[in-house]
Design an enzyme around this catalytic site. Structure first.
Site, PDB file in Angstrom:
ATOM      1  N   MET A 113       2.761  -7.277   3.721  1.00  0.00           N
ATOM      2  CA  MET A 113       1.606  -7.319   4.063  1.00  0.00           C
ATOM      3  C   MET A 113       1.075  -8.534   4.906  1.00  0.00           C
ATOM      4  SD  MET A 113       0.230  -5.292   1.761  1.00  0.00           S
ATOM      5  CE  MET A 113      -1.629  -5.769   1.323  1.00  0.00           C
TER       6      MET A 113
ATOM      7  N   ILE B 252       0.713  -8.207   9.467  1.00  0.00           N
ATOM      8  CA  ILE B 252       1.226  -7.781  10.878  1.00  0.00           C
ATOM      9  C   ILE B 252       2.023  -8.012  11.600  1.00  0.00           C
ATOM     10  CG2 ILE B 252      -0.249  -6.341  12.222  1.00  0.00           C
ATOM     11  CD1 ILE B 252      -3.441  -6.612  11.258  1.00  0.00           C
TER      12      ILE B 252
ATOM     13  N   ASN C  76       6.511   2.348   8.650  1.00  0.00           N
ATOM     14  CA  ASN C  76       5.798   1.009   7.632  1.00  0.00           C
ATOM     15  C   ASN C  76       5.356   2.579   6.739  1.00  0.00           C
ATOM     16  OD1 ASN C  76       3.870  -0.285   6.788  1.00  0.00           O
ATOM     17  ND2 ASN C  76       2.328   0.851   7.746  1.00  0.00           N
TER      18      ASN C  76
ATOM     19  N   HIS D 182       1.996   3.607   4.647  1.00  0.00           N
ATOM     20  CA  HIS D 182       0.550   3.715   4.052  1.00  0.00           C
ATOM     21  C   HIS D 182       0.119   4.765   3.104  1.00  0.00           C
ATOM     22  CE1 HIS D 182      -3.101   1.769   4.909  1.00  0.00           C
ATOM     23  NE2 HIS D 182      -3.568   3.322   5.479  1.00  0.00           N
TER      24      HIS D 182
HETATM   25  C1  GRF Z   1       1.786   0.279  -1.746  1.00  0.00           C
HETATM   26  O1  GRF Z   1       0.950   1.226  -1.871  1.00  0.00           O
HETATM   27  C2  GRF Z   1       1.568   0.427  -0.731  1.00  0.00           C
HETATM   28  O2  GRF Z   1       1.664   1.431   0.921  1.00  0.00           O
HETATM   29  C3  GRF Z   1       1.091  -0.282  -0.255  1.00  0.00           C
HETATM   30  O3  GRF Z   1       1.256  -1.762  -0.938  1.00  0.00           O
HETATM   31  C4  GRF Z   1       1.823  -1.319  -2.185  1.00  0.00           C
HETATM   32  C5  GRF Z   1       3.177  -1.526  -2.470  1.00  0.00           C
HETATM   33  O4  GRF Z   1       3.253  -1.365  -3.502  1.00  0.00           O
HETATM   34  N1  GRF Z   1       0.448  -1.479   1.255  1.00  0.00           N
HETATM   35  P1  GRF Z   1       4.937  -2.105  -4.154  1.00  0.00           P
HETATM   36  O5  GRF Z   1       5.008  -3.347  -3.903  1.00  0.00           O
HETATM   37  O6  GRF Z   1       6.606  -1.102  -3.451  1.00  0.00           O
HETATM   38  O7  GRF Z   1       5.153  -1.608  -5.396  1.00  0.00           O
END
Ligand code: GRF
Length: 219
Positions: free
Chosen positions: A103, A105, A120, A122
Site C-alpha cells: 500500500m 506508491i 502489481n 489491483h
Molecule cells: C487486495 O485486494 C489487493 O488487491 C489490494 O489490497 C488487498 C490485499 O489483500 N491492493 P491481502 O493482503 O493480499 O489479503
C-alpha cells in the site's frame, strides 16, 4: 559434445519471488500455496512489509520464508525509504518483485533497480478505479446503478503511475447487489488469488525474451 537440449526440454529453474505486503497477505498465501503444490514454478525467497504487525509476516514465518519489516524512519523522504527498500530486496536476488497488497506508491529510487520485474495486483480492471478501496468504490457504484461489472488486473510497474502499466492479466467479476457486499468482496478476493497465481505462472514459464500472452481468468 552432446546436442543442445531443445528449449522445451530444458529444466525450468524456479523463479525467485520477493513479495511486498502491507496487510493480511491472503494473496501472498495463494502464491505460497501454489509454489508448494508445484502449480507455480517459483519460490518465495522473502516477504517484505512496510508495516510491523501484519498477518502477512506471520504467514511468511509459518511457511519458513524470511519475513522482513522495513519501516519508514521519521523524517525519511520517499526516495530515501525506497532506496533502502531496494537494497533489502536486491539482497534476495529476485527474478520478480510482486506487490500483493503493498500500500505504498514506489518511486524510481526503487523501480529503477528492477526494470520490467515489478508486478502489481489491483482489484479493478485496467484504467478503472486506481488507488485504495477499489472494491468498496465499485460496490458503491453498483448500488448507485452506474456499474455492473468490475474485476482485477496484474500489471508491470514501470514508473510511479498508480495502478497503471503494461497489463499482464485481467479477470472480470459481475456485481450482484442482491447477494450483499460480503459475497461480492469474497468473489473479488478469490478472483485476485486465481489471477495472480495464473499470471505469475505465465511469467515464470515464459522465456525472458518472449512476452507472455495476456492471462484471463473467468470468475
Ligand atoms: C487486495 O485486494 C489487493 O488487491 C489490494 O489490497 C488487498 C490485499 O489483500 N491492493 P491481502 O493482503 O493480499 O489479503
Amino acid at each position: 559434445m552432446g546436442t543442445p537440449a531443445a528449449e522445451s526440454d530444458r529444466p525450468v529453474r524456479p523463479k525467485r519471488l520477493v513479495v511486498l505486503v502491507s496487510g493480511s497477505g491472503s494473496n501472498l498465501q495463494a502464491i505460497i500455496d501454489a509454489c508448494a503444490d508445484d502449480r507455480l514454478p517459483a519460490e518465495v525467497v522473502a516477504v517484505v512489509s512496510n508495516k510491523a504487525d501484519v498477518f502477512a509476516l506471520q504467514r511468511a514465518d509459518a511457511a519458513g520464508v524470511p519475513a522482513v519489516h522495513v519501516g519508514v524512519h521519521p523524517d525519511e523522504d520517499r526516495g530515501d525509504y525506497d532506496a533502502r527498500l531496494a537494497d533489502v530486496v536486491a539482497g534476495f536476488d529476485p527474478d520478480l518483485v510482486v506487490l500483493a497488497g503493498w500500500m505504498r506508491i514506489l518511486t524510481m529510487s526503487f523501480l529503477g533497480w528492477f526494470p520490467s520485474r515489478v508486478v502489481n495486483l489491483h482489484p479493478a480492471l485496467p484504467g478503472e478505479l486506481p488507488g485504495t478501496r477499489a472494491i468498496e468504490r465499485a460496490w458503491d457504484e453498483a448500488l448507485a446503478g452506474t456499474r455492473a461489472t468490475t474485476g482485477a488486473m496484474v500489471h508491470l510497474v514501470p514508473d510511479e503511475g498508480v495502478d497503471d502499466g503494461p497489463v499482464l492479466g485481467t479477470a472480470t467479476v459481475t456485481i450482484d447487489v442482491g447477494d450483499g457486499f460480503d459475497a461480492f468482496a469474497a468473489a473479488m478476493h478469490a478472483t485476485e488469488h486465481a489471477l495472480l497465481v495464473d499470471t505469475l505462472t505465465a511469467l515464470c514459464t515464459t522465456s525472458p525474451d518472449r512476452t507472455p500472452d495476456l492471462t484471463e481468468v473467468t470468475a
